[in-house]
Design a protein around this motif. Structure first.
Motif, mmCIF file in Angstrom:
data_model
loop_
_atom_site.group_PDB
_atom_site.id
_atom_site.type_symbol
_atom_site.label_atom_id
_atom_site.label_comp_id
_atom_site.label_asym_id
_atom_site.label_seq_id
_atom_site.Cartn_x
_atom_site.Cartn_y
_atom_site.Cartn_z
ATOM 1 N N GLY A 1 0.762 -1.334 -0.068
ATOM 2 C CA GLY A 1 -0.067 -0.062 -0.085
ATOM 3 C C GLY A 1 1.002 1.188 0.123
ATOM 4 N N ILE A 2 2.254 1.321 0.236
ATOM 5 C CA ILE A 2 2.934 2.412 0.097
ATOM 6 C C ILE A 2 2.719 3.228 -1.002
ATOM 7 C CG2 ILE A 2 5.225 3.445 0.423
ATOM 8 C CD1 ILE A 2 6.082 1.076 2.007
ATOM 9 N N VAL A 3 3.125 2.750 -2.295
ATOM 10 C CA VAL A 3 2.819 3.394 -3.379
ATOM 11 C C VAL A 3 1.577 4.131 -3.798
ATOM 12 C CG1 VAL A 3 3.035 3.259 -5.958
ATOM 13 C CG2 VAL A 3 4.732 2.117 -4.669
ATOM 14 N N ALA A 4 0.605 3.181 -3.399
ATOM 15 C CA ALA A 4 -0.875 3.629 -3.687
ATOM 16 C C ALA A 4 -1.144 4.857 -2.783
ATOM 17 C CB ALA A 4 -1.806 2.612 -3.168
ATOM 18 N N ALA A 5 -0.790 4.698 -1.556
ATOM 19 C CA ALA A 5 -1.060 5.949 -0.632
ATOM 20 C C ALA A 5 -0.424 7.073 -0.897
ATOM 21 C CB ALA A 5 -0.378 5.639 0.827
ATOM 22 N N VAL A 6 0.836 7.222 -1.336
ATOM 23 C CA VAL A 6 1.774 8.295 -1.563
ATOM 24 C C VAL A 6 1.097 8.798 -2.988
ATOM 25 C CG1 VAL A 6 3.929 9.035 -2.517
ATOM 26 C CG2 VAL A 6 3.831 7.352 -0.841
ATOM 27 N N SER A 7 0.749 8.176 -3.808
ATOM 28 C CA SER A 7 0.191 8.318 -5.329
ATOM 29 C C SER A 7 -1.359 9.114 -5.045
ATOM 30 C CB SER A 7 -0.107 7.330 -6.310
ATOM 31 O OG SER A 7 1.431 6.698 -6.414
ATOM 32 N N ASP A 8 -1.945 8.578 -4.031
ATOM 33 C CA ASP A 8 -3.292 9.108 -3.928
ATOM 34 C C ASP A 8 -3.113 10.362 -2.969
ATOM 35 O OD1 ASP A 8 -6.185 8.749 -3.711
ATOM 36 O OD2 ASP A 8 -5.824 8.971 -1.575
ATOM 37 N N PHE A 9 -2.316 10.724 -2.317
ATOM 38 C CA PHE A 9 -1.812 11.703 -1.527
ATOM 39 C C PHE A 9 -1.900 12.949 -2.579
ATOM 40 C CE2 PHE A 9 1.122 14.945 0.395
ATOM 41 C CZ PHE A 9 0.381 15.341 1.104
ATOM 42 N N PHE A 10 -0.861 12.617 -3.324
ATOM 43 C CA PHE A 10 -0.501 13.854 -4.286
ATOM 44 C C PHE A 10 -1.427 14.186 -5.104
ATOM 45 C CE2 PHE A 10 3.699 12.827 -2.494
ATOM 46 C CZ PHE A 10 4.076 14.145 -1.925
ATOM 47 N N PHE A 11 -2.313 13.043 -5.737
ATOM 48 C CA PHE A 11 -3.364 13.289 -6.653
ATOM 49 C C PHE A 11 -4.343 14.217 -5.929
ATOM 50 C CE2 PHE A 11 -7.843 12.109 -7.839
ATOM 51 C CZ PHE A 11 -7.693 12.245 -9.002
ATOM 52 N N LYS A 12 -4.745 13.956 -4.490
ATOM 53 C CA LYS A 12 -5.581 14.973 -3.964
ATOM 54 C C LYS A 12 -5.219 16.367 -3.607
ATOM 55 C CE LYS A 12 -8.080 10.947 -1.629
ATOM 56 N NZ LYS A 12 -8.472 10.329 -0.614
ATOM 57 N N GLN A 13 -3.737 16.461 -3.567
ATOM 58 C CA GLN A 13 -3.332 17.654 -3.496
ATOM 59 C C GLN A 13 -3.259 18.272 -4.794
ATOM 60 O OE1 GLN A 13 -2.459 19.062 -0.376
ATOM 61 N NE2 GLN A 13 -3.102 17.561 0.525
ATOM 62 N N GLY A 14 -3.447 17.821 -6.000
ATOM 63 C CA GLY A 14 -3.377 18.382 -7.187
ATOM 64 C C GLY A 14 -1.974 18.419 -7.886
ATOM 65 N N ALA A 15 -1.338 17.632 -7.224
ATOM 66 C CA ALA A 15 0.106 17.499 -7.693
ATOM 67 C C ALA A 15 0.363 16.446 -9.050
ATOM 68 C CB ALA A 15 1.216 17.178 -6.786
ATOM 69 N N ASN A 16 1.406 16.808 -9.919
ATOM 70 C CA ASN A 16 1.731 15.642 -10.777
ATOM 71 C C ASN A 16 2.828 15.145 -10.643
ATOM 72 O OD1 ASN A 16 1.218 14.440 -13.341
ATOM 73 N ND2 ASN A 16 2.404 16.107 -14.418
ATOM 74 N N ILE A 17 2.922 13.886 -10.626
ATOM 75 C CA ILE A 17 4.112 12.848 -10.454
ATOM 76 C C ILE A 17 4.795 13.019 -11.689
ATOM 77 C CG2 ILE A 17 5.175 10.825 -9.780
ATOM 78 C CD1 ILE A 17 2.871 10.438 -7.521
ATOM 79 N N VAL A 18 5.988 13.565 -12.006
ATOM 80 C CA VAL A 18 6.597 13.355 -13.160
ATOM 81 C C VAL A 18 7.627 12.343 -13.366
ATOM 82 C CG1 VAL A 18 6.171 15.642 -13.643
ATOM 83 C CG2 VAL A 18 8.105 15.247 -12.495
ATOM 84 N N GLN A 19 7.967 11.976 -12.177
ATOM 85 C CA GLN A 19 9.179 10.663 -12.224
ATOM 86 C C GLN A 19 9.111 9.787 -10.870
ATOM 87 O OE1 GLN A 19 13.287 11.704 -13.241
ATOM 88 N NE2 GLN A 19 13.825 9.789 -12.642
ATOM 89 N N SER A 20 9.082 8.566 -10.771
ATOM 90 C CA SER A 20 8.998 7.781 -9.537
ATOM 91 C C SER A 20 9.801 6.584 -9.950
ATOM 92 C CB SER A 20 7.481 7.285 -9.272
ATOM 93 O OG SER A 20 7.447 6.602 -8.430
#
Length: 288
Positions: free
Chosen positions: A20-39
């Motif tokens: 669940g780590i990746v899902a939790a991190v991705s969901d957090f930034f999605f809700k913050q309106g951030a865009n992950i450009v590299q992971s």
């Protein structure tokens, strides 16, 4: 988001591996309106290992990086993360320590001036005055702090005062030929990068090229590592190596070694200031 509203940040995470780590991190930034450009992520052992992750993301400038840190702390606590969120727009500030040899210093300064090293270098500290003209030619403040057995403590105190007053993030030992005290190293844990003129763990300590020559080595190398209180045994960030043969005298080994030294150190510093290095006990994870 439009480009004008984007603000780059970098998140680094270390914790016990668990679902669940990746899902939790991705969901957090999605809700913050951030865009992950590299992971990038790495797990030492799928069963009972450690999980490491580095993310670059673009955030809306209306939400500051500090506000994101405050909000993310709840996610981090739920997974017991060791983490940090860095503002990529704020350049790291480097203090370079050097003695008499200039090859590593000049490599760093050339890369800095050309824009390859995206950092600020507010000062150079040396136990000799040899590099004063070099520092001044680059418009960098130069501080001569002589060191001997009698004044070592006061010399280090002065260096720490300068580091604090110049808001330094990382100290780079560009062939600084002094052993730092335990208290100095502990005050800057994982923030001091050294270049050792040997392919560690071989030939630790002084005169490695003479030792390499005596052993008839066929490879000569250099090691950039974080400084710890175990001499030349800190976590390795980068190494470089060159092939040599029996025709190389000690002087020629040193010439070859200098090339390896300056390249290994420059890469290690670049990766550190770009938040690409995570320390795990006495090892490092260096993300591409």
């Amino acid at each position: 988001m439009s480009n004008s509203s984007q603000h780059r940040a970098r998140l680094l995470i270390s914790c016990a591996d668990q679902p669940g780590i990746v899902a939790a991190v991705s969901d957090f930034f999605f809700k913050q309106g951030a865009n992950i450009v590299q992971s990038d992520q790495y797990t030492t052992d799928p069963e009972n290992g450690m999980f490491f992750m580095r993310i670059e993301l673009d955030t809306n400038q209306q939400a500051s990086v500090q506000e994101l840190r405050d909000a993310f702390s709840a996610v981090a606590a739920s997974f017991q993360m060791d983490w940090r969120l860095e503002d990529a727009q704020i350049k790291k500030r480097i203090a370079i320590f050097v003695s008499k040899e200039d090859h590593c210093l000049l490599e760093l300064l050339w890369r800095w001036r050309s824009g390859e090293l995206d950092a600020e270098i507010p000062l150079i500290i040396s136990n000799h005055e040899t590099m004063k003209d070099v520092a001044e030619s680059y418009g960098i403040s130069f501080y001569h702090i002589p060191v001997d057995k009698k004044n070592k403590q006061s010399a280090e105190s002065e260096a720490l005062r300068l580091i604090a007053s110049h808001r330094v993030d990382v100290v780079v030992l560009a062939r600084y030929m002094q052993i730092l005290s335990d208290s100095f190293v502990e005050s800057l844990e994982n923030k001091i990068i050294n270049i050792h003129h040997s392919f560690l763990p071989a030939f630790i300590g002084a005169n490695p090229y003479q030792k390499a020559f005596d052993r008839g080595v066929k490879l000569i190398g250099a090691t950039a590592h974080y400084v710890t209180n175990d001499l030349d045994e800190g976590p390795i960030i980068e190494q470089d190596v060159l092939r040599v043969n029996h025709r190389y005298a000690v002087k020629e080994l040193k010439v070859a070694g200098r090339n390896a030294e300056k390249l290994a150190l420059a890469r290690a510093v670049k990766w550190h200031i770009e938040d690409k290095v995570l320390v795990n006990q006495n090892k490092t994870i260096v993300f591409p």
